[in-house]
Design a protein around this motif. Structure first.
Motif, mmCIF file in Angstrom:
data_model
loop_
_atom_site.group_PDB
_atom_site.id
_atom_site.type_symbol
_atom_site.label_atom_id
_atom_site.label_comp_id
_atom_site.label_asym_id
_atom_site.label_seq_id
_atom_site.Cartn_x
_atom_site.Cartn_y
_atom_site.Cartn_z
ATOM 1 N N SER A 178 9.585 -4.702 -0.745
ATOM 2 C CA SER A 178 10.564 -3.615 -0.889
ATOM 3 C C SER A 178 9.881 -2.255 -0.701
ATOM 4 O O SER A 178 8.655 -2.165 -0.764
ATOM 5 N N LEU A 179 10.703 -1.228 -0.508
ATOM 6 C CA LEU A 179 10.163 0.123 -0.326
ATOM 7 C C LEU A 179 9.323 0.550 -1.537
ATOM 8 O O LEU A 179 8.340 1.286 -1.397
ATOM 9 N N VAL A 180 9.717 0.091 -2.718
ATOM 10 C CA VAL A 180 8.972 0.438 -3.929
ATOM 11 C C VAL A 180 7.578 -0.178 -3.896
ATOM 12 O O VAL A 180 6.569 0.513 -4.096
ATOM 13 N N SER B 40 5.365 1.323 -0.971
ATOM 14 C CA SER B 40 4.856 2.672 -1.271
ATOM 15 C C SER B 40 3.759 2.629 -2.334
ATOM 16 O O SER B 40 2.794 3.396 -2.266
#
Lengths: 96, 96, 96, 96, 96, 96, 96
Positions: free
Chosen positions: A26-28, A31
């Motif tokens: 996921s983007l979380v 990142s």
């Protein structure tokens, strides 16, 4: 400002990347992993486009002295690819 | 800035979510519940579109160290669903 | 910031409302009445559309800890209705 | 902030008016007269449209505690009319 | 703020004028002459349109207490004419 | 502010010029020469259009007390011409 | 401000360049090399267009006293060419 050899070496302090990633991680998570790279202090990610298999994202990565080599390696390890380097800030003095 | 192990772990400090919720609970109650999640200090919610059964909302959630897992769980518990993660900020240093 | 139980309860600090009111009371009187509601410190009202019998207005209400229940009750008492809650800010820490 | 009864009374601190005036008095004289009204500290007037007999103007009036009644009376005395109240700010605390 | 009679008289602190001038004197000379008017501290002139014989200019004139009568007289003396007064700020208190 | 005769003379503190120059000297050399003019402290030049023989540029020149006569003379000496004076700021007081 | 001869010499403090470069070296390496030029303290590079063989980039280079000659030489050495100088700031006083 000073003749300090440390402060007069070019340091990559910001880089803007157009990246293609798979939906997972996921983007979380993605990142968070990037923020662990040496010299990085902040990662801002924005979802640009969602396709069947991939997400186009725009990354704005900031730090005091970002190691681009390590950053690119981490992006590949996460199953993603740098589509283009869209912006760069390099600085020689201490002030950011 | 320091070698403090605490401050060098990635912390999720901002997340932007596109969420689909039912009309009840209201935007006020919904946002209040989310603000109770660990590490969250501020929830900004904006109504984007109203349909017969559902509301599309845009959430900007800020905090010192947001637990995304707990956030997602709370959203589901409130009868809503994360449609997409539209933005993320992860930081390693203490300054926000 | 602190473990102070007071500061860790969610507080509604801003709410944006789309409201339908009759021409009377005037926008000045209407806003003054709303500003009397508990926890409200500032009411900004903007006239959006004027119809034969009603005015569409946009309210931006700010405060340290706004009581939405009392706010809605006051709006009804003034012969108006909340058409939609368009935005909300909820905070857990003391800083606004 | 304090329980001071003075500071907790609603005060009209800003009002935006759409006004129709005759060409005479000029915008300078008209604005000067309005600035004399009790509680007014600043009058900003903008010419919106010029017609054969009248000018449409937009007034932004600011003050610590504007008396709307006196303001409207003065506008009428100057041969003009409030077409609509387009915006209002009411505050309960001392900070503006 | 104070009951000082001086500070409670309305003072014209800003005026926006749409002016038609001949090509001579130049914008530099024209603005310099206007800045000499009593109570004026700053003249900003912008060229809006150039015609065969005339220039349309927009003047933003600021000062502590501008004398509009003297300003208009000076504009006429320079062979120009006020086409319209587009904006005005009048203030009663000392702060600008 | 003071009755100081020096500070009450109009001073040209900003001028915006639309200038037509030949390709040589370069924008760097051209701007450097203009910055040498009496009373000029900063020259900002922007390339607007490139034609076969000439460049249209927009100059924003700032200073404490710019001598327009000397500025125009220098522009001509550099083989360029002032096409129009697009903006001017003249001030009478010391604050800029 | 002072009659200091050092501070009254024109200094190039900002330059905006439209540059055509080959794909290699990367934007990161290219910007780092430019930041080594005398008088440069910050290089911001933005990718404007990608063609088969070349990249159009926009450079914003800032410093206390940039040597344009050395900058241009470095750009050529890196296999790139200045397409146009789009903006320049030259200053005579110490404040930037």
């Amino acid at each position: 400002m000073t003749g300090d050899p440390e402060s007069s070496r070019p340091r990559l302090t910001k880089i803007v990347l157009d990246v293609l990633k798979t939906h997972v991680p996921s983007l979380v998570e993605f990142s968070s992993e990037l923020s662990r790279v040496e010299g990085v202090s902040r990662v801002e990610a924005e979802l640009i486009e969602v396709d069947a298999e991939t997400d186009s994202i725009r990354l704005v990565i900031e730090g005091d002295n970002i190691s681009y080599e390590e950053l690119e390696k981490t992006i590949k390890k996460l199953g993603a690819a740098v589509h283009s380097i869209d912006g760069v800030v390099v600085q020689k003095t201490g002030k950011r």
